[in-house]
Design a protein around this motif. Sequence first.
Motif, PDB file in Angstrom:
ATOM      1  N   ASP A 272       0.737  -1.133  -0.097  1.00 40.86           N
ATOM      2  CA  ASP A 272       0.121   0.001   0.005  1.00 40.86           C
ATOM      3  C   ASP A 272       0.865   1.351  -0.078  1.00 40.86           C
ATOM      4  O   ASP A 272       0.704   2.296  -0.889  1.00 40.86           O
ATOM      5  CB  ASP A 272      -0.993  -0.023   1.213  1.00 40.86           C
ATOM      6  N   GLU A 273       2.006   1.085   0.681  1.00 38.46           N
ATOM      7  CA  GLU A 273       2.916   2.578   0.859  1.00 38.46           C
ATOM      8  C   GLU A 273       3.583   2.637  -0.596  1.00 38.46           C
ATOM      9  O   GLU A 273       3.603   3.814  -0.814  1.00 38.46           O
ATOM     10  CB  GLU A 273       3.751   2.136   1.826  1.00 38.46           C
ATOM     11  N   ARG A 274       3.915   1.838  -0.965  1.00 38.33           N
ATOM     12  CA  ARG A 274       4.593   1.994  -2.209  1.00 38.33           C
ATOM     13  C   ARG A 274       3.525   2.056  -3.467  1.00 38.33           C
ATOM     14  O   ARG A 274       3.986   2.952  -4.241  1.00 38.33           O
ATOM     15  CB  ARG A 274       5.429   0.711  -2.822  1.00 38.33           C
ATOM     16  N   LEU A 275       2.516   1.709  -3.467  1.00 38.29           N
ATOM     17  CA  LEU A 275       1.409   2.134  -4.403  1.00 38.29           C
ATOM     18  C   LEU A 275       0.771   3.429  -4.188  1.00 38.29           C
ATOM     19  O   LEU A 275       0.775   4.143  -5.211  1.00 38.29           O
ATOM     20  CB  LEU A 275       0.256   1.102  -4.208  1.00 38.29           C
ATOM     21  N   ALA A 276       0.770   3.759  -2.989  1.00 37.27           N
ATOM     22  CA  ALA A 276       0.447   5.331  -2.988  1.00 37.27           C
ATOM     23  C   ALA A 276       1.506   6.227  -3.523  1.00 37.27           C
ATOM     24  O   ALA A 276       0.980   7.168  -4.181  1.00 37.27           O
ATOM     25  CB  ALA A 276       0.258   5.536  -1.128  1.00 37.27           C
ATOM     26  N   ARG A 277       2.717   5.998  -3.287  1.00 31.24           N
ATOM     27  CA  ARG A 277       3.777   6.836  -3.838  1.00 31.24           C
ATOM     28  C   ARG A 277       3.798   6.716  -5.464  1.00 31.24           C
ATOM     29  O   ARG A 277       3.851   7.588  -6.121  1.00 31.24           O
ATOM     30  CB  ARG A 277       5.230   6.441  -3.393  1.00 31.24           C
ATOM     31  N   PHE A 278       3.546   5.508  -6.095  1.00 33.70           N
ATOM     32  CA  PHE A 278       3.498   5.271  -7.416  1.00 33.70           C
ATOM     33  C   PHE A 278       1.968   6.114  -7.977  1.00 33.70           C
ATOM     34  O   PHE A 278       2.471   6.834  -9.119  1.00 33.70           O
ATOM     35  CB  PHE A 278       3.438   3.680  -7.783  1.00 33.70           C
ATOM     36  N   ARG A 279       0.843   5.789  -7.423  1.00 31.68           N
ATOM     37  CA  ARG A 279      -0.223   6.657  -7.836  1.00 31.68           C
ATOM     38  C   ARG A 279       0.217   8.220  -7.905  1.00 31.68           C
ATOM     39  O   ARG A 279      -0.266   8.950  -8.942  1.00 31.68           O
ATOM     40  CB  ARG A 279      -1.466   6.172  -7.013  1.00 31.68           C
ATOM     41  N   LYS A 280       0.766   8.367  -6.889  1.00 32.35           N
ATOM     42  CA  LYS A 280       0.965  10.110  -6.774  1.00 32.35           C
ATOM     43  C   LYS A 280       1.831  10.567  -7.842  1.00 32.35           C
ATOM     44  O   LYS A 280       1.649  11.518  -8.542  1.00 32.35           O
ATOM     45  CB  LYS A 280       1.596  10.355  -5.300  1.00 32.35           C
ATOM     46  N   ALA A 281       3.129   9.717  -8.127  1.00 31.23           N
ATOM     47  CA  ALA A 281       3.853  10.286  -9.379  1.00 31.23           C
ATOM     48  C   ALA A 281       3.127  10.015 -10.854  1.00 31.23           C
ATOM     49  O   ALA A 281       3.219  11.038 -11.655  1.00 31.23           O
ATOM     50  CB  ALA A 281       5.019   9.100  -9.325  1.00 31.23           C
ATOM     51  N   LEU A 282       2.349   8.918 -10.921  1.00 34.13           N
ATOM     52  CA  LEU A 282       1.492   8.818 -11.921  1.00 34.13           C
ATOM     53  C   LEU A 282       0.637   9.994 -12.193  1.00 34.13           C
ATOM     54  O   LEU A 282       0.452  10.354 -13.261  1.00 34.13           O
ATOM     55  CB  LEU A 282       0.964   7.406 -12.153  1.00 34.13           C
ATOM     56  N   ALA A 283      -0.115  10.370 -11.123  1.00 36.37           N
ATOM     57  CA  ALA A 283      -1.015  11.411 -11.376  1.00 36.37           C
ATOM     58  C   ALA A 283      -0.488  12.595 -11.771  1.00 36.37           C
ATOM     59  O   ALA A 283      -1.172  13.531 -12.211  1.00 36.37           O
ATOM     60  CB  ALA A 283      -1.780  11.511  -9.878  1.00 36.37           C
ATOM     61  N   THR A 284       0.565  12.843 -11.684  1.00 36.73           N
ATOM     62  CA  THR A 284       1.335  14.254 -12.011  1.00 36.73           C
ATOM     63  C   THR A 284       1.872  14.228 -13.192  1.00 36.73           C
ATOM     64  O   THR A 284       2.606  15.295 -13.734  1.00 36.73           O
ATOM     65  CB  THR A 284       2.338  14.493 -10.830  1.00 36.73           C
ATOM     66  N   VAL A 285       2.127  13.102 -13.810  1.00 32.89           N
ATOM     67  CA  VAL A 285       3.014  12.791 -15.113  1.00 32.89           C
ATOM     68  C   VAL A 285       2.077  13.406 -16.405  1.00 32.89           C
ATOM     69  O   VAL A 285       0.936  13.178 -16.345  1.00 32.89           O
ATOM     70  CB  VAL A 285       3.584  11.515 -15.143  1.00 32.89           C
ATOM     71  N   THR A 286       2.749  13.701 -17.403  1.00 34.11           N
ATOM     72  CA  THR A 286       1.982  14.230 -18.720  1.00 34.11           C
ATOM     73  C   THR A 286       1.979  13.103 -19.577  1.00 34.11           C
ATOM     74  O   THR A 286       2.994  12.249 -19.541  1.00 34.11           O
ATOM     75  CB  THR A 286       2.564  15.660 -19.175  1.00 34.11           C
ATOM     76  N   ASP A 287       1.150  13.003 -20.557  1.00 34.39           N
ATOM     77  CA  ASP A 287       1.192  11.995 -21.850  1.00 34.39           C
ATOM     78  C   ASP A 287       2.852  12.239 -22.383  1.00 34.39           C
ATOM     79  O   ASP A 287       3.364  11.188 -22.709  1.00 34.39           O
ATOM     80  CB  ASP A 287       0.270  12.407 -22.570  1.00 34.39           C
ATOM     81  N   GLU A 288       3.280  13.400 -22.535  1.00 32.23           N
ATOM     82  CA  GLU A 288       4.663  13.711 -23.428  1.00 32.23           C
ATOM     83  C   GLU A 288       5.499  12.729 -22.350  1.00 32.23           C
ATOM     84  O   GLU A 288       6.496  12.185 -22.894  1.00 32.23           O
ATOM     85  CB  GLU A 288       4.733  15.067 -23.423  1.00 32.23           C
ATOM     86  N   GLN A 289       5.377  13.108 -21.066  1.00 34.48           N
ATOM     87  CA  GLN A 289       6.564  12.418 -20.311  1.00 34.48           C
ATOM     88  C   GLN A 289       6.553  10.873 -20.433  1.00 34.48           C
ATOM     89  O   GLN A 289       7.493  10.231 -19.893  1.00 34.48           O
ATOM     90  CB  GLN A 289       6.480  12.810 -18.625  1.00 34.48           C
ATOM     91  N   LEU A 290       5.251  10.295 -20.522  1.00 32.95           N
ATOM     92  CA  LEU A 290       5.107   8.803 -20.675  1.00 32.95           C
ATOM     93  C   LEU A 290       5.792   8.295 -21.912  1.00 32.95           C
ATOM     94  O   LEU A 290       5.933   7.392 -21.866  1.00 32.95           O
ATOM     95  CB  LEU A 290       3.603   8.628 -20.471  1.00 32.95           C
ATOM     96  N   MET A 291       5.964   9.002 -22.914  1.00 34.10           N
ATOM     97  CA  MET A 291       6.644   8.674 -23.871  1.00 34.10           C
ATOM     98  C   MET A 291       8.110   8.889 -24.045  1.00 34.10           C
ATOM     99  O   MET A 291       8.671   8.465 -25.141  1.00 34.10           O
ATOM    100  CB  MET A 291       5.906   9.459 -25.340  1.00 34.10           C
ATOM    101  N   GLU A 292       8.763   9.403 -22.946  1.00 34.23           N
ATOM    102  CA  GLU A 292      10.068   9.539 -22.757  1.00 34.23           C
ATOM    103  C   GLU A 292      10.529   8.356 -22.655  1.00 34.23           C
ATOM    104  O   GLU A 292       9.958   7.427 -22.008  1.00 34.23           O
ATOM    105  CB  GLU A 292      10.165  10.581 -21.811  1.00 34.23           C
TER     106      GLU A 292
END
Length: 164
Positions: A87-107
């Motif tokens: 749960d702790e690691r998933l929360a950090r992952f979700r937080k990071a993913l929620a702030t990323v842009t589509d352009e950053q996902l294509m990097e």
Amino acid sequence: MSLVHTALADLDHEMANTRKMLERIPEAHLDFTPHEKSWPLRKLANHLTDFGMWGEVTITTSELDLAQPMPPHTIPTTAAGFVAVFDERLARFRKALATVTDEQLMETWTLRMGAHVIMAEPKLAVLRTTVISHMIHHRAQLTLYYRLLGVPVPGLYGPSADEQ
């Protein structure tokens, strides 16, 4: 729908299924292995807690060098402990993913072992294959351990035989 929203929907579904599996870790059987080449149940369950961390690393960095030392951590010994780490690691992952842009996902994100490049792919592809699909693969292994130990397998994509 943006790539991020699509990734979040997929992530939420698969992570919820993995959490269901971790909730049932049979603490009395952490050293169980179904075969001499298989990991002990403890190591497999611990690895399933890693995928939130790998997702966060994929989003927040441009590469990972496996030749560098990894931070040490304690392996849980209870189902509640595995779930808490997950749960702790998933929360950090979700937080990071929620702030990323589509352009950053294509990097491009690179996994290396020193100078040897193991893979270099868009972050979105890494999330789908190396994080989510890889987690599903190990979660499936855990269902086999559960069957052999008589632990009821939760339904992951509909009811399991144990829930009917």
